[in-house]
Design a protein around this motif. Sequence first.
Motif, PDB file in Angstrom:
ATOM      1  N   ILE A 177      38.385  37.469  40.612  1.00 51.63           N
ATOM      2  CA  ILE A 177      38.165  38.005  39.264  1.00 51.63           C
ATOM      3  C   ILE A 177      39.474  38.552  38.703  1.00 51.63           C
ATOM      4  O   ILE A 177      39.806  38.327  37.547  1.00 51.63           O
ATOM      5  N   ALA A 180      41.446  35.727  37.518  1.00 51.71           N
ATOM      6  CA  ALA A 180      40.863  35.152  36.312  1.00 51.71           C
ATOM      7  C   ALA A 180      41.218  36.012  35.099  1.00 51.71           C
ATOM      8  O   ALA A 180      41.545  35.490  34.039  1.00 51.71           O
ATOM      9  N   GLN A 181      41.173  37.344  35.277  1.00 55.88           N
ATOM     10  CA  GLN A 181      41.487  38.211  34.132  1.00 55.88           C
ATOM     11  C   GLN A 181      42.993  38.220  33.856  1.00 55.88           C
ATOM     12  O   GLN A 181      43.398  38.284  32.702  1.00 55.88           O
ATOM     13  N   ILE A 182      43.800  38.129  34.909  1.00 57.23           N
ATOM     14  CA  ILE A 182      45.248  38.039  34.684  1.00 57.23           C
ATOM     15  C   ILE A 182      45.556  36.766  33.892  1.00 57.23           C
ATOM     16  O   ILE A 182      46.372  36.763  32.982  1.00 57.23           O
ATOM     17  N   ALA A 186      45.194  39.878  31.145  1.00 53.03           N
ATOM     18  CA  ALA A 186      44.959  41.264  31.544  1.00 53.03           C
ATOM     19  C   ALA A 186      46.163  41.783  32.320  1.00 53.03           C
ATOM     20  O   ALA A 186      46.870  41.020  32.975  1.00 53.03           O
ATOM     21  N   ASP A 187      46.375  43.094  32.227  1.00 55.59           N
ATOM     22  CA  ASP A 187      47.512  43.713  32.897  1.00 55.59           C
ATOM     23  C   ASP A 187      46.986  44.874  33.729  1.00 55.59           C
ATOM     24  O   ASP A 187      46.477  45.853  33.200  1.00 55.59           O
ATOM     25  N   PRO A 202      37.426  45.316  33.083  1.00 57.27           N
ATOM     26  CA  PRO A 202      37.177  43.873  33.211  1.00 57.27           C
ATOM     27  C   PRO A 202      37.096  43.394  34.658  1.00 57.27           C
ATOM     28  O   PRO A 202      36.641  42.294  34.915  1.00 57.27           O
ATOM     29  N   VAL A 205      33.275  45.582  36.205  1.00 51.10           N
ATOM     30  CA  VAL A 205      31.963  45.118  35.722  1.00 51.10           C
ATOM     31  C   VAL A 205      31.536  43.813  36.409  1.00 51.10           C
ATOM     32  O   VAL A 205      30.478  43.763  37.019  1.00 51.10           O
ATOM     33  N   PRO A 206      32.381  42.766  36.371  1.00 54.10           N
ATOM     34  CA  PRO A 206      31.962  41.544  37.051  1.00 54.10           C
ATOM     35  C   PRO A 206      31.769  41.740  38.557  1.00 54.10           C
ATOM     36  O   PRO A 206      30.889  41.132  39.153  1.00 54.10           O
TER      37      PRO A 206
ATOM     38  N   PHE B  89      38.907  29.263  35.894  1.00 53.82           N
ATOM     39  CA  PHE B  89      38.595  29.223  37.317  1.00 53.82           C
ATOM     40  C   PHE B  89      37.237  28.585  37.587  1.00 53.82           C
ATOM     41  O   PHE B  89      36.442  28.386  36.684  1.00 53.82           O
ATOM     42  N   HIS B  94      31.605  34.171  36.122  1.00 52.68           N
ATOM     43  CA  HIS B  94      31.639  35.423  36.899  1.00 52.68           C
ATOM     44  C   HIS B  94      32.676  36.415  36.396  1.00 52.68           C
ATOM     45  O   HIS B  94      32.760  37.521  36.887  1.00 52.68           O
ATOM     46  N   GLN B  95      33.482  36.006  35.417  1.00 57.00           N
ATOM     47  CA  GLN B  95      34.516  36.917  34.931  1.00 57.00           C
ATOM     48  C   GLN B  95      34.069  37.638  33.659  1.00 57.00           C
ATOM     49  O   GLN B  95      34.766  38.499  33.158  1.00 57.00           O
ATOM     50  N   LEU B  96      32.904  37.269  33.097  1.00 57.38           N
ATOM     51  CA  LEU B  96      32.439  37.885  31.848  1.00 57.38           C
ATOM     52  C   LEU B  96      32.111  39.348  32.088  1.00 57.38           C
ATOM     53  O   LEU B  96      31.571  39.712  33.125  1.00 57.38           O
ATOM     54  N   PHE B  97      32.451  40.196  31.116  1.00 56.27           N
ATOM     55  CA  PHE B  97      32.194  41.618  31.330  1.00 56.27           C
ATOM     56  C   PHE B  97      31.852  42.387  30.075  1.00 56.27           C
ATOM     57  O   PHE B  97      31.370  43.510  30.155  1.00 56.27           O
ATOM     58  N   ASN B 111      44.762  40.767  24.505  1.00 55.59           N
ATOM     59  CA  ASN B 111      45.788  41.036  25.515  1.00 55.59           C
ATOM     60  C   ASN B 111      47.138  40.470  25.120  1.00 55.59           C
ATOM     61  O   ASN B 111      48.176  40.919  25.603  1.00 55.59           O
TER      62      ASN B 111
END
Lengths: 266, 283
Positions: A177, A180-182, A186-187, A202, A205-206, B89, B94-97, B111
């Motif tokens: 995750i 995926a957010q990076i 995302a930082d 972020p 939560v997942p 990915f 699974h990355q939704l939030f 971002n």
Amino acid sequence: MIRDITIGQYYPKDSVIHKLDPRTKLVGTLAYIISLFLFNNFLGYIVVTLFLVGVIKASQVPFRFIIKGLKAIIMLLMITVLFNLFLTKGTPLVEFWIFTITKEGLRISLFMAIRLIYLIIGSSMMTLTTTPNQLTDGLESLLGPLKKIKVPVHEIAMMMSIALRFIPILLEETDKIMKAQIARGADFESGNLVKKAKSLVPLLVPLFISAFRRANDLAMAMEARCYSGGEGRTKMKPLLYQVNDYRAYAIFVLYFAAIIAMEIVL
Amino acid sequence: MSIILDKVNYIYGSETAYELHALKDINLVIEDGQFIGIIGHTGSGKSTLIQHFNGLIKPTSGSIYYNGEDISDSDFNKKKLRSKVGLVFQYPEHQLFEVNVFEDVCFGPRNLGLSEKEAQLRAYEALKMVGFEEDLFYQSPFELSGGQKRRVAIAGVLAMKPDILILDEPTAGLDPKGRDEILEQIKTLHETTNMTVILVSHSMEDVAKYVDRLIVMNQGEVKYDDTPKEVFGHYLELEEMGLAAPQVTYIMNRLREKNIPVNVNVTTIEEAKEEILRVFKNR
């Protein structure tokens, strides 16, 4: 990144120590830890060192792996050594400003450090050679008598093994995750504390959702296979003592006797 | 605009008991505007490879160049790279939030430091691009179906307007209808925006239909790197790697064995149909 962390730090090898029954190793480790605090003479350290070196050699675990476990206690070790070094009263050796180092202080801090290091090495010898599941099995069996006073030993052991089983899964999930957010910009590293905490949303939560989903799936799967706790449950691989386990116990008794005998004689 | 991999090696858990050489001397050039398929058995290194493309993993040795710049240089802007090389990915849902779909898609553009207006505009465009229904925009992403969730997740990456879009098994766990829809949409995206698309999959049928270049990975090495037609010609070797050519390849080869003079170089069912009809008409 996160993948590099090993939990339970099991080192797969096919040595004599690895093949011992987990109960033997648990009892042995406990005895070893107690023995560390039973003696107070120089010869005792030699016996313990020889014993430990013997176990390490027999386990075939590379020495640098064992040392890794010590990193975690460096701070604790330093504090213990410094306190003992400066605060023990006795015949002064060195004096400067408000500090005095005494002969007794030097001796105590040195031996304390050795004891702590041996303590960590000894107990990590157990975790390095036993898989977490074997450990919980062993614990369940050793704590078995507590069932008589209505302690849910099996359930506790089951919870422990599930928790242990989930650690690598959740770590991997976190890693995934996070990446995926990076990838979405995302930082997680820069910014002040508030910003850093916010940036974890972020990720958390997942992660929570997936943890609940997995727990739910597992509960369902266990239910579907009629799991109903420890009552009347048999094992596919019941723990059985082998010849080597009796030998190991004999060695432990000898070792323990040697430590006590030395303390009495000397 | 291209990605060049020069002798890239990657080792997981270096110097531990679990050491794994995941990539071995990978040399690749990803040109602009291509539709590339990466295929390989589980554990062949596909996922590891694509994470190198946008700098999520640093190679153990070797270099990666994006537009001629070495991405492991200390002054290289990795954030910019990640906005230009979008990575979706496996199981991206699974990355939704966020609280609703629209907010979640806004996460990426925000971002990037874009203005609120611009971020929302991009989110809207991206959701439209993946064919997401407008009346579901303010639903919680957790109440959607699997296929819809996946669209939202893909939109989340598209909203960053990448030049290169990498999708890791975008159809895993979807029903055949959902699978075809997603793949068709990706194809349309590729055609309309001329974006470079890299599709990772283990289904030959999926990739055969869409890609114009196919990279086959086996045990951390690039085994073949060619057009699908050429690659499927090695269908016997592919089988040894635990992969299989599309079913039509087998049918055509069987027909050939029975002395029916068909051309075995077809990859899709449509082409196979045409080819068989052609042969029968000529009889």
